[in-house]
Write an enzyme that holds these catalytic residues in place. Structure first.
Site: not given
Ligand code: G3P
Length: 216
Positions: A83
Protein backbone atom coordinates in the site's frame (compact mmCIF):
# COMPACT_ATOMS: atom_id res chain seq x y z
CA UNK A 1 -17.98 -8.14 -5.52
CA UNK A 2 -14.93 -9.30 -3.58
CA UNK A 3 -14.51 -8.64 0.16
CA UNK A 4 -11.20 -7.73 1.76
CA UNK A 5 -11.14 -7.61 5.55
CA UNK A 6 -9.91 -4.25 6.82
CA UNK A 7 -8.09 -5.50 9.89
CA UNK A 8 -4.69 -6.51 11.30
CA UNK A 9 -6.37 -8.88 13.76
CA UNK A 10 -5.59 -12.50 12.87
CA UNK A 11 -8.64 -13.64 14.87
CA UNK A 12 -11.00 -11.34 12.98
CA UNK A 13 -9.58 -12.49 9.64
CA UNK A 14 -9.89 -16.15 10.69
CA UNK A 15 -13.57 -15.54 11.51
CA UNK A 16 -14.12 -13.90 8.13
CA UNK A 17 -12.37 -16.81 6.37
CA UNK A 18 -14.77 -19.20 8.12
CA UNK A 19 -17.67 -17.13 6.73
CA UNK A 20 -16.23 -17.43 3.23
CA UNK A 21 -16.00 -13.66 2.76
CA UNK A 22 -12.25 -13.07 3.06
CA UNK A 23 -10.81 -12.60 -0.43
CA UNK A 24 -7.91 -10.61 1.02
CA UNK A 25 -6.85 -8.24 3.80
CA UNK A 26 -5.96 -4.56 4.03
CA UNK A 27 -3.92 -3.16 6.89
CA UNK A 28 -2.46 0.23 7.72
CA UNK A 29 -0.31 1.61 10.58
CA UNK A 30 -3.41 2.48 12.64
CA UNK A 31 -4.76 -1.07 12.42
CA UNK A 32 -1.31 -2.54 13.14
CA UNK A 33 -0.92 -0.36 16.25
CA UNK A 34 -3.99 -2.03 17.79
CA UNK A 35 -2.32 -5.47 17.71
CA UNK A 36 0.80 -4.76 19.78
CA UNK A 37 2.92 -7.17 17.67
CA UNK A 38 5.75 -6.52 15.18
CA UNK A 39 4.33 -5.67 11.76
CA UNK A 40 6.24 -8.44 9.97
CA UNK A 41 4.89 -11.03 12.40
CA UNK A 42 1.34 -9.86 11.69
CA UNK A 43 1.88 -9.93 7.93
CA UNK A 44 3.25 -13.49 8.04
CA UNK A 45 0.36 -14.66 10.24
CA UNK A 46 -2.23 -13.03 7.98
CA UNK A 47 -0.66 -14.59 4.86
CA UNK A 48 -1.06 -18.03 6.47
CA UNK A 49 -4.73 -17.42 7.26
CA UNK A 50 -6.11 -15.93 4.04
CA UNK A 51 -5.78 -17.12 0.45
CA UNK A 52 -5.48 -13.77 -1.25
CA UNK A 53 -3.72 -10.40 -1.20
CA UNK A 54 -2.51 -9.05 2.16
CA UNK A 55 -1.91 -5.30 1.88
CA UNK A 56 1.04 -3.96 3.89
CA UNK A 57 1.58 -0.18 3.95
CA UNK A 58 4.88 1.49 3.16
CA UNK A 59 5.48 4.48 5.46
CA UNK A 60 8.40 6.07 3.62
CA UNK A 61 7.78 9.44 1.93
CA UNK A 62 10.51 9.81 -0.73
CA UNK A 63 10.22 7.65 -3.88
CA UNK A 64 13.54 5.80 -3.55
CA UNK A 65 12.83 5.01 0.10
CA UNK A 66 9.31 3.81 -0.75
CA UNK A 67 10.77 1.54 -3.43
CA UNK A 68 13.38 0.08 -1.06
CA UNK A 69 10.83 -0.42 1.74
CA UNK A 70 8.30 -1.95 -0.66
CA UNK A 71 10.81 -4.50 -1.97
CA UNK A 72 11.40 -5.64 1.63
CA UNK A 73 7.65 -5.84 2.33
CA UNK A 74 7.07 -7.77 -0.89
CA UNK A 75 9.76 -10.30 0.06
CA UNK A 76 7.80 -11.31 3.18
CA UNK A 77 5.28 -13.38 1.21
CA UNK A 78 4.15 -13.82 -2.40
CA UNK A 79 0.67 -12.56 -1.40
CA UNK A 80 1.90 -9.24 -0.03
CA UNK A 81 0.59 -6.20 -1.92
CA UNK A 82 2.24 -2.91 -0.97
CA UNK A 83 0.00 0.00 0.00
CA UNK A 84 1.43 3.36 -1.09
CA UNK A 85 -0.20 6.78 -0.48
CA UNK A 86 -1.37 8.82 -3.49
CA UNK A 87 1.50 11.31 -3.72
CA UNK A 88 3.94 12.23 -6.53
CA UNK A 89 6.68 10.19 -4.91
CA UNK A 90 4.21 7.41 -4.29
CA UNK A 91 3.24 7.19 -7.98
CA UNK A 92 6.89 7.26 -9.07
CA UNK A 93 7.44 4.30 -6.74
CA UNK A 94 4.29 2.51 -8.00
CA UNK A 95 5.45 2.85 -11.61
CA UNK A 96 8.85 1.31 -10.76
CA UNK A 97 7.53 -1.43 -8.45
CA UNK A 98 4.82 -2.62 -10.85
CA UNK A 99 7.47 -2.84 -13.60
CA UNK A 100 9.33 -5.21 -11.24
CA UNK A 101 6.21 -7.34 -10.75
CA UNK A 102 5.50 -6.04 -7.25
CA UNK A 103 1.76 -5.42 -6.87
CA UNK A 104 0.70 -2.10 -5.37
CA UNK A 105 -2.42 -0.60 -3.85
CA UNK A 106 -2.51 3.22 -3.98
CA UNK A 107 -4.22 4.37 -0.79
CA UNK A 108 -5.53 7.59 0.78
CA UNK A 109 -7.29 8.46 -2.50
CA UNK A 110 -9.83 11.30 -2.24
CA UNK A 111 -10.29 12.42 -5.88
CA UNK A 112 -11.02 10.72 -9.22
CA UNK A 113 -7.86 12.15 -10.75
CA UNK A 114 -5.70 10.64 -8.02
CA UNK A 115 -7.27 7.29 -8.91
CA UNK A 116 -6.76 7.84 -12.66
CA UNK A 117 -3.09 8.74 -12.23
CA UNK A 118 -2.58 5.76 -9.94
CA UNK A 119 -4.08 3.52 -12.62
CA UNK A 120 -1.83 5.15 -15.26
CA UNK A 121 1.16 4.43 -12.99
CA UNK A 122 0.13 0.79 -13.19
CA UNK A 123 -1.33 0.29 -9.72
CA UNK A 124 -3.03 -3.09 -9.27
CA UNK A 125 -5.50 -1.60 -6.79
CA UNK A 126 -6.68 1.84 -5.67
CA UNK A 127 -8.26 2.59 -2.28
CA UNK A 128 -10.64 5.59 -2.28
CA UNK A 129 -11.57 6.47 1.34
CA UNK A 130 -15.35 6.99 1.41
CA UNK A 131 -15.85 7.29 5.19
CA UNK A 132 -13.35 10.09 5.61
CA UNK A 133 -14.99 12.02 2.74
CA UNK A 134 -18.38 11.59 4.46
CA UNK A 135 -16.79 12.81 7.70
CA UNK A 136 -15.62 15.94 5.81
CA UNK A 137 -19.15 16.68 4.55
CA UNK A 138 -18.87 15.12 1.09
CA UNK A 139 -20.72 12.09 -0.35
CA UNK A 140 -17.95 9.50 -0.37
CA UNK A 141 -19.78 7.04 -2.63
CA UNK A 142 -19.97 9.68 -5.40
CA UNK A 143 -16.19 9.32 -5.67
CA UNK A 144 -16.62 5.58 -6.28
CA UNK A 145 -19.19 6.28 -9.02
CA UNK A 146 -16.78 8.75 -10.68
CA UNK A 147 -13.77 6.43 -10.48
CA UNK A 148 -15.71 3.42 -11.79
CA UNK A 149 -17.04 5.49 -14.70
CA UNK A 150 -13.52 6.69 -15.62
CA UNK A 151 -12.06 3.18 -15.36
CA UNK A 152 -14.87 1.79 -17.53
CA UNK A 153 -14.47 4.67 -20.05
CA UNK A 154 -10.85 3.70 -20.64
CA UNK A 155 -11.04 -0.03 -19.86
CA UNK A 156 -8.46 0.34 -17.10
CA UNK A 157 -7.45 -2.92 -15.37
CA UNK A 158 -6.81 -1.35 -11.95
CA UNK A 159 -9.27 -2.66 -9.36
CA UNK A 160 -11.21 -0.27 -7.11
CA UNK A 161 -11.17 -1.23 -3.42
CA UNK A 162 -13.79 0.82 -1.56
CA UNK A 163 -12.11 1.71 1.75
CA UNK A 164 -12.77 3.64 4.95
CA UNK A 165 -16.08 1.79 5.17
CA UNK A 166 -18.14 2.88 8.16
CA UNK A 167 -21.27 0.75 7.82
CA UNK A 168 -23.55 -1.53 5.81
CA UNK A 169 -24.77 1.19 3.42
CA UNK A 170 -21.24 1.76 2.14
CA UNK A 171 -21.08 -1.95 1.29
CA UNK A 172 -24.49 -2.13 -0.38
CA UNK A 173 -23.86 1.12 -2.30
CA UNK A 174 -20.49 -0.24 -3.46
CA UNK A 175 -22.19 -3.40 -4.74
CA UNK A 176 -24.91 -1.38 -6.52
CA UNK A 177 -22.25 0.77 -8.21
CA UNK A 178 -20.31 -2.33 -9.24
CA UNK A 179 -17.06 -1.68 -7.37
CA UNK A 180 -14.60 -4.57 -7.76
CA UNK A 181 -13.78 -4.93 -4.07
CA UNK A 182 -14.83 -3.50 -0.72
CA UNK A 183 -12.55 -3.67 2.31
CA UNK A 184 -14.69 -4.02 5.40
CA UNK A 185 -14.00 -3.92 9.15
CA UNK A 186 -15.03 -7.26 10.67
CA UNK A 187 -17.71 -5.69 12.85
CA UNK A 188 -19.41 -4.40 9.69
CA UNK A 189 -19.35 -7.91 8.18
CA UNK A 190 -21.39 -9.10 11.17
CA UNK A 191 -23.86 -6.21 10.73
CA UNK A 192 -24.31 -7.18 7.06
CA UNK A 193 -25.53 -10.63 8.08
CA UNK A 194 -27.92 -9.62 10.87
CA UNK A 195 -31.58 -8.68 10.30
CA UNK A 196 -34.25 -8.43 13.04
CA UNK A 197 -36.88 -10.09 10.81
CA UNK A 198 -34.61 -13.11 10.40
CA UNK A 199 -34.22 -13.36 14.18
CA UNK A 200 -37.98 -12.96 14.67
CA UNK A 201 -38.70 -15.55 11.99
CA UNK A 202 -36.43 -18.09 13.71
CA UNK A 203 -38.23 -17.55 17.02
CA UNK A 204 -41.61 -18.15 15.34
CA UNK A 205 -40.39 -21.30 13.62
CA UNK A 206 -38.92 -22.65 16.88
CA UNK A 207 -42.19 -21.95 18.75
CA UNK A 208 -44.26 -23.64 16.03
CA UNK A 209 -41.83 -26.55 15.84
CA UNK A 210 -42.68 -27.32 19.47
CA UNK A 211 -46.32 -27.84 18.31
CA UNK A 212 -45.15 -30.20 15.55
CA UNK A 213 -43.05 -32.16 18.02
CA UNK A 214 -45.94 -32.29 20.51
CA UNK A 215 -48.29 -33.75 17.88
CA UNK A 216 -45.85 -36.41 16.75
O1 G3P B 1 -8.31 0.63 4.68
C1 G3P B 1 -8.40 1.98 5.05
C2 G3P B 1 -9.20 2.09 6.31
O2 G3P B 1 -8.63 1.29 7.32
C3 G3P B 1 -9.30 3.51 6.80
O3 G3P B 1 -10.46 3.56 7.54
O4 G3P B 1 -11.97 4.40 9.28
O5 G3P B 1 -9.51 5.01 9.34
O6 G3P B 1 -11.01 5.99 7.58
P1 G3P B 1 -10.76 4.80 8.49
Amino acid sequence: MKFFIDSASVEEVKNAVRLGVADGVTTNPTLLARENKPAEVIYKELCKVVKGPVCAEAVSIVADDIIAESRKLSAIDENIVVKIPATKDGLIAVNQLESEGIKTNVTLIFSPMQALLAARAGATYVCPFVGRLDDAGHVGMELIEQIMQIFINYDLPTQVVVASVRGTLHVSDAAMIGAHIVTVPYNVIEKLIKHPLTDAGIQTFLKDWQKVKASS
